[in-house]
Motif scaffolding. Structure first.
Motif, PDB file in Angstrom:
ATOM      1  N   THR A  68       0.833  -1.207   0.000  1.00 34.07           N
ATOM      2  CA  THR A  68       0.000   0.000   0.000  1.00 34.07           C
ATOM      3  C   THR A  68       0.867   1.256   0.000  1.00 34.07           C
ATOM      4  N   ASP A  69       0.350   2.326  -0.612  1.00 34.51           N
ATOM      5  CA  ASP A  69       1.103   3.578  -0.634  1.00 34.51           C
ATOM      6  C   ASP A  69       0.407   4.669   0.177  1.00 34.51           C
ATOM      7  N   SER A  70      -0.732   4.356   0.767  1.00 32.29           N
ATOM      8  CA  SER A  70      -1.443   5.320   1.601  1.00 32.29           C
ATOM      9  C   SER A  70      -1.815   4.646   2.919  1.00 32.29           C
ATOM     10  N   TYR A  71      -0.956   4.825   3.915  1.00 33.36           N
ATOM     11  CA  TYR A  71      -1.141   4.144   5.194  1.00 33.36           C
ATOM     12  C   TYR A  71      -2.425   4.570   5.894  1.00 33.36           C
ATOM     13  N   GLY A  72      -2.751   5.849   5.838  1.00 33.60           N
ATOM     14  CA  GLY A  72      -3.959   6.340   6.498  1.00 33.60           C
ATOM     15  C   GLY A  72      -5.228   5.832   5.856  1.00 33.60           C
ATOM     16  N   MET A  73      -5.268   5.830   4.530  1.00 34.00           N
ATOM     17  CA  MET A  73      -6.440   5.313   3.825  1.00 34.00           C
ATOM     18  C   MET A  73      -6.591   3.818   4.092  1.00 34.00           C
ATOM     19  N   GLU A  74      -5.466   3.111   4.167  1.00 32.35           N
ATOM     20  CA  GLU A  74      -5.503   1.686   4.484  1.00 32.35           C
ATOM     21  C   GLU A  74      -6.107   1.483   5.875  1.00 32.35           C
ATOM     22  N   ALA A  75      -5.699   2.304   6.834  1.00 32.17           N
ATOM     23  CA  ALA A  75      -6.226   2.198   8.196  1.00 32.17           C
ATOM     24  C   ALA A  75      -7.734   2.420   8.208  1.00 32.17           C
ATOM     25  N   ALA A  76      -8.197   3.441   7.490  1.00 36.25           N
ATOM     26  CA  ALA A  76      -9.639   3.730   7.435  1.00 36.25           C
ATOM     27  C   ALA A  76     -10.407   2.541   6.874  1.00 36.25           C
ATOM     28  N   GLN A  77      -9.896   1.985   5.800  1.00 40.44           N
ATOM     29  CA  GLN A  77     -10.553   0.853   5.152  1.00 40.44           C
ATOM     30  C   GLN A  77     -10.535  -0.384   6.042  1.00 40.44           C
ATOM     31  N   GLU A  78      -9.393  -0.709   6.595  1.00 41.26           N
ATOM     32  CA  GLU A  78      -9.251  -1.918   7.413  1.00 41.26           C
ATOM     33  C   GLU A  78     -10.047  -1.841   8.715  1.00 41.26           C
ATOM     34  N   LEU A  79     -10.152  -0.642   9.276  1.00 39.98           N
ATOM     35  CA  LEU A  79     -10.859  -0.487  10.549  1.00 39.98           C
ATOM     36  C   LEU A  79     -12.323  -0.122  10.366  1.00 39.98           C
ATOM     37  N   ARG A 118       3.215   0.646  11.616  1.00 42.40           N
ATOM     38  CA  ARG A 118       2.231   0.406  10.562  1.00 42.40           C
ATOM     39  C   ARG A 118       1.288  -0.708  11.001  1.00 42.40           C
ATOM     40  N   GLY A 119      -0.009  -0.470  10.836  1.00 44.41           N
ATOM     41  CA  GLY A 119      -1.007  -1.467  11.220  1.00 44.41           C
ATOM     42  C   GLY A 119      -1.465  -1.349  12.667  1.00 44.41           C
ATOM     43  N   LEU A 120      -1.095  -0.277  13.344  1.00 41.43           N
ATOM     44  CA  LEU A 120      -1.468  -0.095  14.744  1.00 41.43           C
ATOM     45  C   LEU A 120      -1.923   1.353  14.940  1.00 41.43           C
ATOM     46  N   GLU A 121      -3.178   1.530  15.374  1.00 40.23           N
ATOM     47  CA  GLU A 121      -3.755   2.852  15.570  1.00 40.23           C
ATOM     48  C   GLU A 121      -4.235   3.017  17.007  1.00 40.23           C
ATOM     49  N   ILE A 122      -4.213   4.253  17.476  1.00 38.69           N
ATOM     50  CA  ILE A 122      -4.744   4.611  18.787  1.00 38.69           C
ATOM     51  C   ILE A 122      -5.988   5.463  18.558  1.00 38.69           C
ATOM     52  N   GLU A 123      -7.072   5.107  19.230  1.00 38.19           N
ATOM     53  CA  GLU A 123      -8.292   5.913  19.215  1.00 38.19           C
ATOM     54  C   GLU A 123      -8.394   6.637  20.556  1.00 38.19           C
ATOM     55  N   LEU A 124      -8.583   7.946  20.486  1.00 35.52           N
ATOM     56  CA  LEU A 124      -8.715   8.734  21.708  1.00 35.52           C
ATOM     57  C   LEU A 124      -9.487  10.008  21.426  1.00 35.52           C
ATOM     58  N   SER A 125      -9.846  10.736  22.467  1.00 36.35           N
ATOM     59  CA  SER A 125     -10.584  11.983  22.265  1.00 36.35           C
ATOM     60  C   SER A 125      -9.631  13.051  21.727  1.00 36.35           C
ATOM     61  N   PRO A 126     -10.152  13.957  20.900  1.00 35.48           N
ATOM     62  CA  PRO A 126      -9.306  15.047  20.397  1.00 35.48           C
ATOM     63  C   PRO A 126      -8.682  15.859  21.532  1.00 35.48           C
ATOM     64  N   ASN A 127      -9.441  16.135  22.572  1.00 40.45           N
ATOM     65  CA  ASN A 127      -8.899  16.927  23.683  1.00 40.45           C
ATOM     66  C   ASN A 127      -7.727  16.237  24.354  1.00 40.45           C
ATOM     67  N   ILE A 153      -9.520   9.500  10.774  1.00 42.24           N
ATOM     68  CA  ILE A 153      -8.153   8.990  10.808  1.00 42.24           C
ATOM     69  C   ILE A 153      -7.235  10.172  10.489  1.00 42.24           C
ATOM     70  N   PHE A 154      -6.320  10.475  11.407  1.00 45.76           N
ATOM     71  CA  PHE A 154      -5.429  11.621  11.223  1.00 45.76           C
ATOM     72  C   PHE A 154      -4.000  11.149  10.995  1.00 45.76           C
ATOM     73  N   LYS A 155      -3.363  11.761   9.979  1.00 43.42           N
ATOM     74  CA  LYS A 155      -1.979  11.415   9.677  1.00 43.42           C
ATOM     75  C   LYS A 155      -1.047  12.428  10.317  1.00 43.42           C
ATOM     76  N   THR A 156       0.134  11.949  10.637  1.00 45.15           N
ATOM     77  CA  THR A 156       1.161  12.756  11.283  1.00 45.15           C
ATOM     78  C   THR A 156       2.242  13.063  10.259  1.00 45.15           C
ATOM     79  N   LEU A 157       2.387  14.334   9.918  1.00 46.17           N
ATOM     80  CA  LEU A 157       3.356  14.750   8.908  1.00 46.17           C
ATOM     81  C   LEU A 157       4.367  15.706   9.538  1.00 46.17           C
ATOM     82  N   VAL A 158       5.627  15.493   9.227  1.00 44.76           N
ATOM     83  CA  VAL A 158       6.681  16.343   9.781  1.00 44.76           C
ATOM     84  C   VAL A 158       7.178  17.279   8.685  1.00 44.76           C
ATOM     85  N   VAL A 159       7.252  18.563   9.046  1.00 42.27           N
ATOM     86  CA  VAL A 159       7.720  19.571   8.095  1.00 42.27           C
ATOM     87  C   VAL A 159       8.974  20.247   8.630  1.00 42.27           C
ATOM     88  N   ALA A 160       9.760  20.741   7.691  1.00 44.84           N
ATOM     89  CA  ALA A 160      10.940  21.550   8.027  1.00 44.84           C
ATOM     90  C   ALA A 160      10.555  23.004   7.793  1.00 44.84           C
TER      91      ALA A 160
END
Length: 155
Positions: free
Chosen positions: A26-37, A131-140, A44-51
């Motif tokens: 797969t080339d889209s880990y977040g979309m895979e998570a949404a589909q699988e779960l 990869r393949g492991l997600e945490i569900e929690l409240s936004p706050n 499903i929120f992705k974590t992106l690091v920027v410079a």
């Protein structure tokens, strides 16, 4: 246990772990998570690091159904410019491999900006640190755990 899970456990935050069989092709880990779960892509929120132009790294957390807007994250991070960080910088600063970068339990807690849409949900999913492991929690709880700032950073 990953550092992200350990952080939540030690913080006594309510969370759920969701695991699925990751497909290495797969080339889209977040979309895979949404589909699988069986969860909507907006939760499903992705974590992106920027410079940033000041040589610092920052984290942007956006729904997998959207893109990170570089101008908006730069503004939220009080910088003039942002670009995606080099993969080796991401792994070195967070301690996680690409596709499994969690906003929680990073080696060095980076400035973290969460898309304002996170407040639209009672619970959200983020990578637990592999990869393949997600945490569900409240936004706050997530905002508090990462000492995050809310801003419109997605498009």
């Amino acid at each position: 246990m990953t550092p992200g899970i350990n952080l939540l456990k030690n913080s006594k935050v309510s969370y759920k772990i969701h695991e699925y069989a990751h497909d290495s092709s797969t080339d889209s880990y977040g979309m895979e998570a949404a589909q699988e779960l069986g969860v909507s892509e907006e939760r499903i929120f992705k974590t992106l690091v920027v410079a940033l132009d000041n040589k610092e790294l920052a984290v942007g957390i956006v729904p997998v159904s959207t893109l990170l807007n570089m101008k908006l994250i730069a503004k939220a991070a009080v910088a003039k410019k942002a670009v995606m960080a080099a993969p080796e910088d991401v792994e070195r600063s967070t301690g996680y491999v690409l596709g499994g970068v969690s906003p929680l339990g990073q080696k060095r807690q980076l400035k973290t900006i969460l898309d304002i849409s996170i407040k639209d949900h009672s619970t959200v999913f983020v990578s637990a640190g592999r990869r393949g492991l997600e945490i569900e929690l409240s936004p706050n709880d997530l905002i508090k755990a990462v000492n995050g700032v809310l801003a419109k950073i997605s498009q």
